[in-house]
Design a protein around this motif. Structure first.
Motif, PDB file in Angstrom:
ATOM      1  N   PRO A 296       0.995  -1.232   0.119  1.00 63.90           N
ATOM      2  CA  PRO A 296       0.155   0.011   0.134  1.00 63.90           C
ATOM      3  C   PRO A 296       0.741   1.545   0.154  1.00 63.90           C
ATOM      4  CG  PRO A 296      -0.459  -0.830   2.360  1.00 63.90           C
ATOM      5  CD  PRO A 296       0.902  -2.105   1.003  1.00 63.90           C
ATOM      6  N   PHE A 297       2.367   1.421   0.860  1.00 69.56           N
ATOM      7  CA  PHE A 297       2.763   2.456   0.140  1.00 69.56           C
ATOM      8  C   PHE A 297       3.140   2.328  -0.402  1.00 69.56           C
ATOM      9  CE2 PHE A 297       6.150   5.186   2.709  1.00 69.56           C
ATOM     10  CZ  PHE A 297       5.216   5.714   3.244  1.00 69.56           C
ATOM     11  N   GLN A 298       3.925   1.298  -1.193  1.00 66.39           N
ATOM     12  CA  GLN A 298       4.763   1.739  -2.797  1.00 66.39           C
ATOM     13  C   GLN A 298       3.141   1.837  -3.815  1.00 66.39           C
ATOM     14  OE1 GLN A 298       5.568  -2.242  -4.224  1.00 66.39           O
ATOM     15  NE2 GLN A 298       6.390  -1.430  -5.995  1.00 66.39           N
ATOM     16  N   ILE A 299       1.986   2.061  -3.737  1.00 64.78           N
ATOM     17  CA  ILE A 299       1.088   2.184  -4.674  1.00 64.78           C
ATOM     18  C   ILE A 299       1.488   3.779  -4.147  1.00 64.78           C
ATOM     19  CG2 ILE A 299      -1.461   2.292  -5.175  1.00 64.78           C
ATOM     20  CD1 ILE A 299      -0.965  -0.488  -3.904  1.00 64.78           C
ATOM     21  N   MET A 300       1.325   4.171  -2.848  1.00 61.86           N
ATOM     22  CA  MET A 300       1.113   5.439  -2.582  1.00 61.86           C
ATOM     23  C   MET A 300       2.182   6.685  -3.539  1.00 61.86           C
ATOM     24  SD  MET A 300      -1.352   5.931   1.064  1.00 61.86           S
ATOM     25  CE  MET A 300       0.584   4.567   1.612  1.00 61.86           C
ATOM     26  N   LEU A 301       3.487   5.823  -3.493  1.00 63.45           N
ATOM     27  CA  LEU A 301       4.603   6.387  -3.828  1.00 63.45           C
ATOM     28  C   LEU A 301       4.524   6.602  -5.268  1.00 63.45           C
ATOM     29  CD1 LEU A 301       7.890   4.660  -1.789  1.00 63.45           C
ATOM     30  CD2 LEU A 301       6.788   6.983  -1.579  1.00 63.45           C
ATOM     31  N   HIS A 302       4.254   5.562  -6.133  1.00 60.25           N
ATOM     32  CA  HIS A 302       4.374   5.754  -7.256  1.00 60.25           C
ATOM     33  C   HIS A 302       2.870   6.130  -7.262  1.00 60.25           C
ATOM     34  CE1 HIS A 302       2.641   3.969 -11.057  1.00 60.25           C
ATOM     35  NE2 HIS A 302       3.612   3.485 -11.088  1.00 60.25           N
ATOM     36  N   ASP A 303       2.239   6.788  -7.452  1.00 62.62           N
ATOM     37  CA  ASP A 303       0.807   7.689  -7.258  1.00 62.62           C
ATOM     38  C   ASP A 303       1.609  10.261  -7.016  1.00 62.62           C
ATOM     39  OD1 ASP A 303      -1.320   8.533  -7.949  1.00 62.62           O
ATOM     40  OD2 ASP A 303      -2.204   9.199  -5.962  1.00 62.62           O
ATOM     41  N   PHE A 304       1.993   9.706  -5.937  1.00 63.23           N
ATOM     42  CA  PHE A 304       2.791  10.727  -5.251  1.00 63.23           C
ATOM     43  C   PHE A 304       3.822  11.232  -6.366  1.00 63.23           C
ATOM     44  CE2 PHE A 304       0.044  11.178  -2.068  1.00 63.23           C
ATOM     45  CZ  PHE A 304       0.189  12.059  -0.652  1.00 63.23           C
ATOM     46  N   PHE A 330      14.241  -6.423  -0.899  1.00 64.93           N
ATOM     47  CA  PHE A 330      14.660  -6.012  -1.833  1.00 64.93           C
ATOM     48  C   PHE A 330      13.964  -4.606  -2.696  1.00 64.93           C
ATOM     49  CE2 PHE A 330      11.085  -8.628  -1.996  1.00 64.93           C
ATOM     50  CZ  PHE A 330       9.977  -8.240  -2.219  1.00 64.93           C
ATOM     51  N   VAL A 331      13.291  -3.731  -1.908  1.00 66.27           N
ATOM     52  CA  VAL A 331      13.082  -2.714  -2.537  1.00 66.27           C
ATOM     53  C   VAL A 331      14.014  -2.043  -3.032  1.00 66.27           C
ATOM     54  CG1 VAL A 331      11.477  -0.744  -2.051  1.00 66.27           C
ATOM     55  CG2 VAL A 331      10.325  -3.140  -1.537  1.00 66.27           C
ATOM     56  N   ASN A 332      13.902  -0.691  -3.830  1.00 65.44           N
ATOM     57  CA  ASN A 332      14.746  -0.206  -4.888  1.00 65.44           C
ATOM     58  C   ASN A 332      14.276   1.232  -4.137  1.00 65.44           C
ATOM     59  OD1 ASN A 332      17.004   0.908  -5.129  1.00 65.44           O
ATOM     60  ND2 ASN A 332      16.935   0.650  -7.880  1.00 65.44           N
ATOM     61  N   VAL A 333      13.817   2.370  -3.474  1.00 62.06           N
ATOM     62  CA  VAL A 333      12.978   3.600  -3.254  1.00 62.06           C
ATOM     63  C   VAL A 333      13.964   4.005  -3.069  1.00 62.06           C
ATOM     64  CG1 VAL A 333      11.978   2.190  -1.449  1.00 62.06           C
ATOM     65  CG2 VAL A 333      11.546   4.300  -3.449  1.00 62.06           C
ATOM     66  N   SER A 334      13.982   5.377  -3.612  1.00 62.42           N
ATOM     67  CA  SER A 334      15.075   6.668  -2.804  1.00 62.42           C
ATOM     68  C   SER A 334      14.069   6.953  -1.444  1.00 62.42           C
ATOM     69  CB  SER A 334      15.621   7.361  -3.898  1.00 62.42           C
ATOM     70  OG  SER A 334      14.024   8.024  -3.422  1.00 62.42           O
ATOM     71  N   ASP A 335      15.486   7.620  -0.398  1.00 64.46           N
ATOM     72  CA  ASP A 335      14.782   7.931   0.622  1.00 64.46           C
ATOM     73  C   ASP A 335      13.870   9.022   0.948  1.00 64.46           C
ATOM     74  OD1 ASP A 335      16.001   5.510   1.886  1.00 64.46           O
ATOM     75  OD2 ASP A 335      17.796   6.746   2.900  1.00 64.46           O
ATOM     76  N   GLU A 336      14.565   9.653  -0.512  1.00 62.55           N
ATOM     77  CA  GLU A 336      13.928  11.144  -0.784  1.00 62.55           C
ATOM     78  C   GLU A 336      12.617  10.892  -0.872  1.00 62.55           C
ATOM     79  OE1 GLU A 336      13.942  14.795  -3.425  1.00 62.55           O
ATOM     80  OE2 GLU A 336      15.197  12.988  -3.735  1.00 62.55           O
ATOM     81  N   LYS A 337      12.228   9.892  -2.001  1.00 60.44           N
ATOM     82  CA  LYS A 337      10.287   9.008  -2.330  1.00 60.44           C
ATOM     83  C   LYS A 337       9.911   9.466  -0.676  1.00 60.44           C
ATOM     84  CE  LYS A 337      11.392   8.541  -6.666  1.00 60.44           C
ATOM     85  NZ  LYS A 337      11.060   7.435  -8.107  1.00 60.44           N
ATOM     86  N   VAL A 338      10.863   8.131  -0.176  1.00 62.91           N
ATOM     87  CA  VAL A 338       9.510   7.546   0.883  1.00 62.91           C
ATOM     88  C   VAL A 338       8.955   8.983   1.960  1.00 62.91           C
ATOM     89  CG1 VAL A 338      10.322   6.500   3.441  1.00 62.91           C
ATOM     90  CG2 VAL A 338      10.579   6.053   0.853  1.00 62.91           C
ATOM     91  N   ASN A 339      10.951  10.111   2.268  1.00 57.30           N
ATOM     92  CA  ASN A 339      10.502  10.507   3.075  1.00 57.30           C
ATOM     93  C   ASN A 339       8.845  12.402   3.131  1.00 57.30           C
ATOM     94  OD1 ASN A 339      12.464   9.818   4.747  1.00 57.30           O
ATOM     95  ND2 ASN A 339      13.900  10.947   3.911  1.00 57.30           N
TER      96      ASN A 339
END
Length: 360
Positions: A296-304, A330-339
């Protein structure tokens, strides 16, 4: 000869010890002596589980022997505390008989996880939903993947725990089903693979004592919460339900959002993300918010991260004390996007603690 100290114990203590044994082994104590022969007839906990990998025909026969012993040999004057039927095939007439017997014996905890190759009559089903003794009920009865249709209202005055799987709720008013309002002591509710009957579109969870509510995947419908004392809410496996509330859920302590991955979600991430945000608007008084899967967090990241996405209205999680996100290693996502997403979620509660936990 060694002294038999166990047999010298009082009946009440021996029966208490036997209540922790499986029914099969508890009944086998009848061969020990004449005293034990009568003692096992007063068991208050009866459970049946099939032998793994047993052919269906053999399983039906084994359950028949179990039910016959219960109905013909057990001391009927003794109340029954627990009856559990797990993953068993059975004839409908025999199932009805043993359920009716348990209800006559004022059973307190009833677990029915039963399958049948043909539609049973289930004369006992209405009796279950007006029991004056049940404090805990787990129900999953299916035949050929069809679903049991529940009555409009469950009249279970002392029920505290309820788990329903593969059932259909009946509308009581126009397009709304409201089955739980007459369960005046209900504390915990879990529903899974459930749906609404006929033209019903809204499942109203109306109960002033309900503290914990968990909903799993199933048919898409609207959920209306009228649960002023709700403290724990969990949604698993589906992002399609629309959530509303008639109260401010001021006692809400924790919310857990857990979704499994569906490859088609990338195509409709904006819709799903907006839906999750609408859930959080309804659950805005939560103190502890957990995304127990990354999806669910990944989906919101994709949308944002989508430049053409329309951001929902800012959340007002003003009581939030902690945000926890389970992230796969194994998730490769930047800390900036998560933050960026974390800051958005914590806009009204900047002092909340954040835990990003990486797991295999």
């Amino acid at each position: 000869m060694a002294r038999d100290r166990i047999s010298e114990l009082p009946d009440t203590l021996l029966l208490h010890i036997m209540s922790f044994m499986s029914t099969k082994y508890a009944v086998q104590t009848c061969v020990l002596s004449k005293r034990w022969n009568h003692l096992c007839k007063r068991l208050i906990n009866l459970t049946y589980s099939p032998v793994p990998n047993l052919p269906k025909k053999s399983g039906v026969e084994r359950f028949k022997k179990f039910a016959t012993w219960v109905l013909s040999t057990r001391d009927h004057s003794c109340s029954l505390r627990n009856l559990g039927l797990h993953l068993c095939w059975t004839e409908p007439e025999l199932l009805d008989k043993i359920i009716k017997y348990a209800l006559v014996c004022n059973v307190q905890q009833l677990i029915l996880d039963v399958y049948s190759g043909f539609r049973p009559d289930f004369e006992s089903l209405p009796l279950i939903f007006c029991s004056q003794s049940l404090t805990s009920l787990e129900l999953c009865i299916a035949w050929n993947y069809a679903l049991i249709v529940l009555p409009k209202s469950l009249h279970l005055p002392v029920l505290k725990n309820l788990r329903l799987q593969c059932v259909r709720f009946t509308a009581s008013d126009k397009d709304s089903a409201e089955p739980f309002s007459n369960c005046h002591l209900l504390n915990t509710l879990v529903i899974r693979y459930c749906s609404l009957h006929d033209d019903a579109q809204v499942l109203c969870i109306s109960n002033s004592t309900l503290s914990s509510f968990t909903i799993y995947e199933g048919q898409t419908y609207q959920i209306l919460l009228s649960t002023p004392n709700l403290s724990s809410f969990t949604i698993r496996g589906s992002a399609s339900h629309q959530l509303f509330s008639t109260c401010n859920l001021s006692f809400l302590e924790e919310v857990n959002i857990d979704m499994s991955w569906d490859g088609r979600w990338a195509e409709k991430s904006s819709i799903i993300s907006s839906n999750i945000m609408r859930w959080l608007q309804v659950l805005a008084s939560v103190k502890k918010l957990t995304f127990s899967s990354w999806h669910p967090f990944q989906i919101m990241l994709h949308d944002f991260s989508n430049p053409i996405s329309v951001r929902p209205e800012p959340l007002s999680l003003v009581r939030l004390e902690s945000l926890k996100v389970i992230k796969h290693f194994f998730v490769n996502v930047s800390d900036e996007k998560v933050n960026t997403l974390v800051e958005y979620l914590l806009r009204a509660s900047p002092m909340a603690k954040v835990h990003i936990v990486t797991r295999a």
